[in-house]
Design a protein around this motif. Structure first.
Motif, PDB file in Angstrom:
ATOM      1  N   THR A 160       0.767  -1.289  -0.177  1.00 35.26           N
ATOM      2  CA  THR A 160      -0.017  -0.364  -0.130  1.00 35.26           C
ATOM      3  C   THR A 160       0.982   1.086  -0.511  1.00 35.26           C
ATOM      4  OG1 THR A 160       0.301   0.148   2.489  1.00 35.26           O
ATOM      5  CG2 THR A 160      -1.987  -1.147   1.226  1.00 35.26           C
ATOM      6  N   GLU A 161       2.140   1.018   0.071  1.00 38.15           N
ATOM      7  CA  GLU A 161       3.159   2.725   0.125  1.00 38.15           C
ATOM      8  C   GLU A 161       2.929   3.370   1.192  1.00 38.15           C
ATOM      9  OE1 GLU A 161       3.936   4.084  -3.559  1.00 38.15           O
ATOM     10  OE2 GLU A 161       4.410   2.185  -4.599  1.00 38.15           O
ATOM     11  N   SER A 162       2.235   2.659   2.148  1.00 35.77           N
ATOM     12  CA  SER A 162       2.547   3.423   3.778  1.00 35.77           C
ATOM     13  C   SER A 162       3.180   3.062   4.519  1.00 35.77           C
ATOM     14  CB  SER A 162       1.280   2.805   4.842  1.00 35.77           C
ATOM     15  OG  SER A 162       1.110   1.507   4.477  1.00 35.77           O
ATOM     16  N   TRP A 163       4.324   3.660   4.052  1.00 38.64           N
ATOM     17  CA  TRP A 163       6.281   3.910   4.723  1.00 38.64           C
ATOM     18  C   TRP A 163       5.922   4.746   6.229  1.00 38.64           C
ATOM     19  CZ3 TRP A 163       7.410  -0.433   2.833  1.00 38.64           C
ATOM     20  CH2 TRP A 163       7.315  -0.267   1.332  1.00 38.64           C
ATOM     21  N   GLN A 164       5.313   5.801   5.895  1.00 38.52           N
ATOM     22  CA  GLN A 164       5.180   6.647   6.915  1.00 38.52           C
ATOM     23  C   GLN A 164       4.100   5.861   8.002  1.00 38.52           C
ATOM     24  OE1 GLN A 164       7.054   9.810   7.899  1.00 38.52           O
ATOM     25  NE2 GLN A 164       6.160   9.671   9.724  1.00 38.52           N
ATOM     26  N   GLU A 165       3.076   5.053   8.432  1.00 35.78           N
ATOM     27  CA  GLU A 165       2.923   4.640   9.126  1.00 35.78           C
ATOM     28  C   GLU A 165       3.985   3.696   9.424  1.00 35.78           C
ATOM     29  OE1 GLU A 165       1.195   5.049   6.477  1.00 35.78           O
ATOM     30  OE2 GLU A 165      -0.282   6.373   7.146  1.00 35.78           O
ATOM     31  N   LEU A 166       4.352   2.546   8.380  1.00 31.83           N
ATOM     32  CA  LEU A 166       5.368   1.784   9.270  1.00 31.83           C
ATOM     33  C   LEU A 166       6.870   1.953   9.769  1.00 31.83           C
ATOM     34  CD1 LEU A 166       6.356  -1.394   8.873  1.00 31.83           C
ATOM     35  CD2 LEU A 166       7.360  -1.036   6.426  1.00 31.83           C
ATOM     36  N   TYR A 167       7.306   3.275   9.663  1.00 39.31           N
ATOM     37  CA  TYR A 167       7.864   3.771  10.410  1.00 39.31           C
ATOM     38  C   TYR A 167       7.561   4.568  11.622  1.00 39.31           C
ATOM     39  CZ  TYR A 167      10.762   7.600  11.999  1.00 39.31           C
ATOM     40  OH  TYR A 167      12.322   8.840  12.722  1.00 39.31           O
ATOM     41  N   ASP A 168       6.020   4.734  11.796  1.00 39.44           N
ATOM     42  CA  ASP A 168       5.409   5.375  13.124  1.00 39.44           C
ATOM     43  C   ASP A 168       5.706   4.043  13.787  1.00 39.44           C
ATOM     44  OD1 ASP A 168       5.048   7.881  11.563  1.00 39.44           O
ATOM     45  OD2 ASP A 168       3.231   7.820  11.527  1.00 39.44           O
ATOM     46  N   GLU A 169       5.374   3.098  13.118  1.00 39.17           N
ATOM     47  CA  GLU A 169       5.635   1.316  14.589  1.00 39.17           C
ATOM     48  C   GLU A 169       7.088   1.671  14.653  1.00 39.17           C
ATOM     49  OE1 GLU A 169       3.313  -1.902  12.167  1.00 39.17           O
ATOM     50  OE2 GLU A 169       2.271  -0.573  11.407  1.00 39.17           O
ATOM     51  N   TYR A 170       7.589   1.569  13.318  1.00 43.47           N
ATOM     52  CA  TYR A 170       9.336   1.177  14.205  1.00 43.47           C
ATOM     53  C   TYR A 170       9.163   2.318  15.636  1.00 43.47           C
ATOM     54  CZ  TYR A 170      10.211  -1.105   9.671  1.00 43.47           C
ATOM     55  OH  TYR A 170      10.317  -2.033   8.666  1.00 43.47           O
ATOM     56  N   ASP A 217      17.408  -6.217  19.701  1.00 47.37           N
ATOM     57  CA  ASP A 217      15.796  -5.223  18.772  1.00 47.37           C
ATOM     58  C   ASP A 217      16.145  -4.126  18.521  1.00 47.37           C
ATOM     59  OD1 ASP A 217      15.599  -8.125  19.244  1.00 47.37           O
ATOM     60  OD2 ASP A 217      13.730  -7.579  21.489  1.00 47.37           O
ATOM     61  N   GLN A 218      16.637  -3.194  19.811  1.00 51.40           N
ATOM     62  CA  GLN A 218      16.911  -2.104  19.252  1.00 51.40           C
ATOM     63  C   GLN A 218      17.758  -1.424  18.468  1.00 51.40           C
ATOM     64  OE1 GLN A 218      18.283  -0.420  22.337  1.00 51.40           O
ATOM     65  NE2 GLN A 218      16.209  -0.260  24.022  1.00 51.40           N
ATOM     66  N   THR A 219      18.666  -2.339  17.567  1.00 51.39           N
ATOM     67  CA  THR A 219      19.551  -2.137  16.774  1.00 51.39           C
ATOM     68  C   THR A 219      18.871  -2.475  15.647  1.00 51.39           C
ATOM     69  OG1 THR A 219      21.495  -2.447  18.356  1.00 51.39           O
ATOM     70  CG2 THR A 219      22.211  -3.071  15.775  1.00 51.39           C
ATOM     71  N   GLU A 220      18.143  -3.342  15.644  1.00 47.55           N
ATOM     72  CA  GLU A 220      17.594  -3.722  14.660  1.00 47.55           C
ATOM     73  C   GLU A 220      16.271  -2.545  13.385  1.00 47.55           C
ATOM     74  OE1 GLU A 220      16.496  -6.439  11.016  1.00 47.55           O
ATOM     75  OE2 GLU A 220      17.886  -6.197  12.325  1.00 47.55           O
ATOM     76  N   TYR A 221      15.982  -3.035  14.529  1.00 47.02           N
ATOM     77  CA  TYR A 221      14.927  -1.555  14.353  1.00 47.02           C
ATOM     78  C   TYR A 221      14.479  -0.129  14.058  1.00 47.02           C
ATOM     79  CZ  TYR A 221      10.453  -4.496  14.627  1.00 47.02           C
ATOM     80  OH  TYR A 221      10.142  -5.433  14.855  1.00 47.02           O
ATOM     81  N   HIS A 222      16.065   0.483  15.078  1.00 53.73           N
ATOM     82  CA  HIS A 222      16.398   1.456  14.308  1.00 53.73           C
ATOM     83  C   HIS A 222      17.327   1.985  12.647  1.00 53.73           C
ATOM     84  CE1 HIS A 222      16.933   4.088  17.709  1.00 53.73           C
ATOM     85  NE2 HIS A 222      17.098   3.573  18.868  1.00 53.73           N
ATOM     86  N   LEU A 223      18.061   0.143  12.062  1.00 49.33           N
ATOM     87  CA  LEU A 223      18.560   0.161  11.316  1.00 49.33           C
ATOM     88  C   LEU A 223      17.355  -0.293  10.594  1.00 49.33           C
ATOM     89  CD1 LEU A 223      21.368  -2.728  11.774  1.00 49.33           C
ATOM     90  CD2 LEU A 223      21.468  -0.429  11.169  1.00 49.33           C
ATOM     91  N   ARG A 224      16.606  -0.417  10.243  1.00 47.93           N
ATOM     92  CA  ARG A 224      14.973  -0.678   9.825  1.00 47.93           C
ATOM     93  C   ARG A 224      14.589   0.920   9.885  1.00 47.93           C
ATOM     94  NH1 ARG A 224      11.229  -6.940  10.725  1.00 47.93           N
ATOM     95  NH2 ARG A 224      12.892  -7.677  10.525  1.00 47.93           N
ATOM     96  N   ALA A 225      14.596   1.444  11.050  1.00 48.67           N
ATOM     97  CA  ALA A 225      13.531   2.749  10.843  1.00 48.67           C
ATOM     98  C   ALA A 225      14.752   3.572   9.619  1.00 48.67           C
ATOM     99  CB  ALA A 225      14.077   3.225  11.755  1.00 48.67           C
ATOM    100  N   ALA A 226      15.719   3.624  10.112  1.00 51.99           N
ATOM    101  CA  ALA A 226      16.578   4.126   8.938  1.00 51.99           C
ATOM    102  C   ALA A 226      16.853   3.864   7.830  1.00 51.99           C
ATOM    103  CB  ALA A 226      18.085   4.138   9.858  1.00 51.99           C
ATOM    104  N   ARG A 227      16.790   2.386   7.327  1.00 51.03           N
ATOM    105  CA  ARG A 227      16.764   2.615   5.490  1.00 51.03           C
ATOM    106  C   ARG A 227      15.595   2.987   4.756  1.00 51.03           C
ATOM    107  NH1 ARG A 227      19.205  -3.071   7.566  1.00 51.03           N
ATOM    108  NH2 ARG A 227      21.800  -2.651   6.870  1.00 51.03           N
ATOM    109  N   LEU A 228      14.311   2.318   6.498  1.00 53.34           N
ATOM    110  CA  LEU A 228      13.201   2.838   5.879  1.00 53.34           C
ATOM    111  C   LEU A 228      12.877   4.640   5.008  1.00 53.34           C
ATOM    112  CD1 LEU A 228      10.185   2.548   4.920  1.00 53.34           C
ATOM    113  CD2 LEU A 228       9.739   2.622   6.988  1.00 53.34           C
TER     114      LEU A 228
END
Length: 158
Positions: free
Chosen positions: A15-25, A37-48
């Protein structure tokens, strides 16, 4: 932490709802106590932020958060260096490159990073003295790389 896409990531992709995914991260990071886990999610957020939301400034912040947890995290250092170069944050880039140089695993990587440091000092920061030191360090490490020799020759001709 798994690298497979979560249901939220699959929905965001469809759905290209990237902002919502970022907010979840961000919400998940705030609730986590485990540093892995924090490291993994910071990486995911940064890449997003970098890849989908075109927000390199905030992405840089998340890569820095990873480095606050693990100051030698290779992926975070490499990706942060790319963003700092892209955003022309030259002084900060040199600091990250110097950290990467300390952690370089082989002579090729040391040479490439050392040359990059010299190039940033020479071309972006116009600091000839530090550029010469960086190029000489490449040579002192036993790598008589033609690029470092050529750069030094050009500097001394100027």
């Amino acid at each position: 932490m798994s690298t497979t896409a979560s249901p939220s990531e699959r929905v965001a992709g469809a759905t290209e709802s990237w902002q919502e995914l970022y907010d979840e991260y961000v919400q998940a990071i705030g609730a986590m106590e485990d540093e892995v886990d924090q490291t993994e999610y910071h990486l995911r957020a940064a890449r997003l932020l970098r890849d989908k939301l075109d927000n390199p400034g905030e992405a840089i912040g998340h890569f820095r958060s990873v480095l606050e947890i693990d100051d030698r995290h290779q992926a975070a250092l490499a990706e942060l260096a790319q963003l700092l170069e892209q955003t022309e944050a030259w002084s900060e880039l040199v600091v990250v490159l110097e950290t990467r140089l300390e952690e370089a695993g082989n002579a090729f990587e040391q040479t490439e990073i050392g040359l990059k440091i010299g190039d940033v000092y020479r071309h972006q920061l116009q600091d000839t003295e530090k550029a010469v030191a960086a190029y000489r360090q490449v040579m002192d490490e036993g790598e008589n790389d033609e690029r470092s020799i050529g750069a030094l020759e050009e500097i001394f001709r100027e």
